[in-house]
Design an enzyme around this catalytic site. Structure first.
Site, PDB file in Angstrom:
ATOM      1  N   LEU A  31      28.184 -45.882  -6.599  1.00  0.00           N
ATOM      2  CA  LEU A  31      27.555 -47.018  -5.926  1.00  0.00           C
ATOM      3  C   LEU A  31      27.221 -48.165  -6.881  1.00  0.00           C
ATOM      4  O   LEU A  31      26.553 -49.129  -6.488  1.00  0.00           O
ATOM      5  CB  LEU A  31      26.289 -46.564  -5.198  1.00  0.00           C
ATOM      6  CG  LEU A  31      26.520 -45.544  -4.076  1.00  0.00           C
ATOM      7  CD1 LEU A  31      25.217 -45.193  -3.393  1.00  0.00           C
ATOM      8  CD2 LEU A  31      27.547 -46.056  -3.068  1.00  0.00           C
ATOM      9  N   CYS A  32      27.669 -48.067  -8.132  1.00  0.00           N
ATOM     10  CA  CYS A  32      27.504 -49.179  -9.063  1.00  0.00           C
ATOM     11  C   CYS A  32      28.557 -50.262  -8.777  1.00  0.00           C
ATOM     12  O   CYS A  32      29.686 -49.959  -8.397  1.00  0.00           O
ATOM     13  CB  CYS A  32      27.668 -48.697 -10.510  1.00  0.00           C
ATOM     14  SG  CYS A  32      26.231 -47.843 -11.166  1.00  0.00           S
ATOM     15  N   HIS A  33      28.160 -51.517  -8.982  1.00  0.00           N
ATOM     16  CA  HIS A  33      29.100 -52.616  -8.793  1.00  0.00           C
ATOM     17  C   HIS A  33      30.051 -52.716  -9.984  1.00  0.00           C
ATOM     18  O   HIS A  33      29.691 -52.419 -11.127  1.00  0.00           O
ATOM     19  CB  HIS A  33      28.342 -53.943  -8.638  1.00  0.00           C
ATOM     20  CG  HIS A  33      27.546 -54.021  -7.377  1.00  0.00           C
ATOM     21  ND1 HIS A  33      26.293 -53.468  -7.266  1.00  0.00           N
ATOM     22  CD2 HIS A  33      27.835 -54.584  -6.173  1.00  0.00           C
ATOM     23  CE1 HIS A  33      25.832 -53.683  -6.035  1.00  0.00           C
ATOM     24  NE2 HIS A  33      26.732 -54.356  -5.359  1.00  0.00           N
ATOM     25  N   MET A  83      22.725 -49.454 -15.939  1.00  0.00           N
ATOM     26  CA  MET A  83      23.600 -48.282 -15.845  1.00  0.00           C
ATOM     27  C   MET A  83      24.718 -48.334 -16.869  1.00  0.00           C
ATOM     28  O   MET A  83      25.142 -47.305 -17.399  1.00  0.00           O
ATOM     29  CB  MET A  83      24.185 -48.169 -14.428  1.00  0.00           C
ATOM     30  CG  MET A  83      23.152 -47.865 -13.351  1.00  0.00           C
ATOM     31  SD  MET A  83      22.169 -46.392 -13.697  1.00  0.00           S
ATOM     32  CE  MET A  83      23.440 -45.142 -13.837  1.00  0.00           C
ATOM     33  N   GLU A  84      25.192 -49.531 -17.170  1.00  0.00           N
ATOM     34  CA  GLU A  84      26.252 -49.656 -18.183  1.00  0.00           C
ATOM     35  C   GLU A  84      25.731 -49.259 -19.560  1.00  0.00           C
ATOM     36  O   GLU A  84      26.435 -48.573 -20.326  1.00  0.00           O
ATOM     37  CB  GLU A  84      26.777 -51.097 -18.201  1.00  0.00           C
ATOM     38  CG  GLU A  84      27.727 -51.453 -17.063  1.00  0.00           C
ATOM     39  CD  GLU A  84      27.048 -51.534 -15.699  1.00  0.00           C
ATOM     40  OE1 GLU A  84      27.770 -51.475 -14.680  1.00  0.00           O
ATOM     41  OE2 GLU A  84      25.806 -51.673 -15.644  1.00  0.00           O
ATOM     42  N   ASP A 120      31.739 -33.149 -28.136  1.00  0.00           N
ATOM     43  CA  ASP A 120      33.134 -32.710 -28.110  1.00  0.00           C
ATOM     44  C   ASP A 120      33.726 -32.644 -29.517  1.00  0.00           C
ATOM     45  O   ASP A 120      34.476 -31.710 -29.839  1.00  0.00           O
ATOM     46  CB  ASP A 120      33.958 -33.662 -27.247  1.00  0.00           C
ATOM     47  CG  ASP A 120      35.432 -33.300 -27.244  1.00  0.00           C
ATOM     48  OD1 ASP A 120      35.775 -32.226 -26.704  1.00  0.00           O
ATOM     49  OD2 ASP A 120      36.244 -34.086 -27.797  1.00  0.00           O
TER      50      ASP A 120
END
Length: 230
Positions: free
Chosen positions: A146-148, A184-185, A199
Site C-alpha cells: 500500500l506504499c505509493h 517507509m523508504e 546473508d
C-alpha cells in the site's frame, strides 16, 4: 485429625437421620448437615451467583463522544468498511520530505573480527549491504503493497562497525519532493541492508540478530517535523 473426627461424626449423624425414619424430609436432613458443617468450618459462603464478588463490578459506559471519535487519529489505510485501501494523496500539497531511520545488527565477536578484516567468503560485507539498502529503498512500493510509488531524489545508507557490542550500526536517509512521506523508504533501506549483512555472514554464525529498526526523524508534509526523543 480433630477435623476428620468431627466430619466423621457429621456423616454418621446424617445417615442415622435419614435411615431411622424413611419418611424423614430430605430437606431437614440437608439443613441439619449444613448446621454441622457450619460448626466445623464457620459460616457458609452466600449461595447463588448473586453473592459472588466476581459479579460485584459494573460496566461503565464509554465517556468518548461520537464527535471525539471523528476527531481521533484514524488508520488511513483502512476504509469505512474495514477493508484495506491505498490512500488518495492527490489533494495534498507537494513538499520537501526527508526521513532518517536506523537499525543495528549484532554480529558477535567472531563474525565482527571477520568483517573487520574483510575475510568473509562472500566478500566486502559493508559495501554490498550499502548497495542493497539503496536498492531496497527504491523498491519499497513493490515490497510494501500500500506504499505509493514515489520518485526519490536521494538515498543514503551508512554502515559502521561498532566494537563496543560487536555490531554494525546502520543509518538510512531518503528524500523526495512530493505528496507523501518517505519514512517507509528510509526504514526499508536499513532493513534490507541489515538482512544483507546477515546473508553475507550467516555461514560464520546463525546467531546474528537484526534489532531496533526504527524511524529517527522526518520532515515535511502536514505533520511537519518529528524526531525521536531518547
Amino acid at each position: 485429625m480433630l477435623l476428620l473426627r468431627r466430619l466423621g461424626a457429621v456423616f454418621r449423624s446424617s445417615r442415622r437421620l435419614y435411615s431411622s425414619n424413611g419418611d424423614h424430609d430430605l430437606a431437614n436432613t440437608i439443613a441439619e448437615f449444613n448446621k454441622e458443617m457450619e460448626s466445623v468450618f464457620g459460616d457458609l459462603p452466600p449461595s447463588g451467583i448473586s453473592g459472588s464478588s466476581h459479579n460485584s463490578f459494573t460496566v461503565e459506559k464509554s465517556a468518548i463522544t461520537p464527535q471525539e471519535c471523528e476527531n481521533a487519529v484514524s488508520l488511513t489505510h483502512v476504509g469505512r468498511a474495514g477493508e484495506a485501501q491505498m490512500v488518495d494523496v492527490s489533494p495534498k500539497e507537494s513538499t520537501k520530505r526527508i526521513a532518517i531511520a536506523s537499525c543495528n545488527v549484532i554480529l558477535g565477536k567472531k563474525v565482527f573480527d571477520l568483517v573487520l578484516a574483510n575475510q568473509m567468503a562472500k566478500g566486502d560485507v559493508l559495501s554490498v549491504a550499502k548497495i542493497a539498502g539503496i536498492s531496497g529503498a527504491k523498491h519499497t512500493s513493490t515490497l510494501i503493497p500500500l506504499c505509493h510509488n514515489i520518485t526519490l531524489s536521494h538515498v543514503r545508507v551508512d554502515l559502521h562497525l561498532n566494537p563496543k557490542n560487536y555490531s554494525v550500526d546502520i543509518e538510512g536517509e531518503a528524500a523526495s519532493t512530493g505528496k507523501t512521506g518517505v519514512e517507509m523508504e528510509a526504514m526499508t533501506a536499513v532493513t534490507i541492508a541489515g538482512l544483507t549483512v546477515y546473508d553475507m555472514c550467516k555461514a560464520a554464525s546463525k546467531d546474528i540478530q537484526i534489532t531496533n529498526v526504527r524511524l529517527e526523524s522526518k520532515t515535511g508534509g502536514k505533520s511537519g517535523q518529528w524526531s525521536r526523543e531518547e
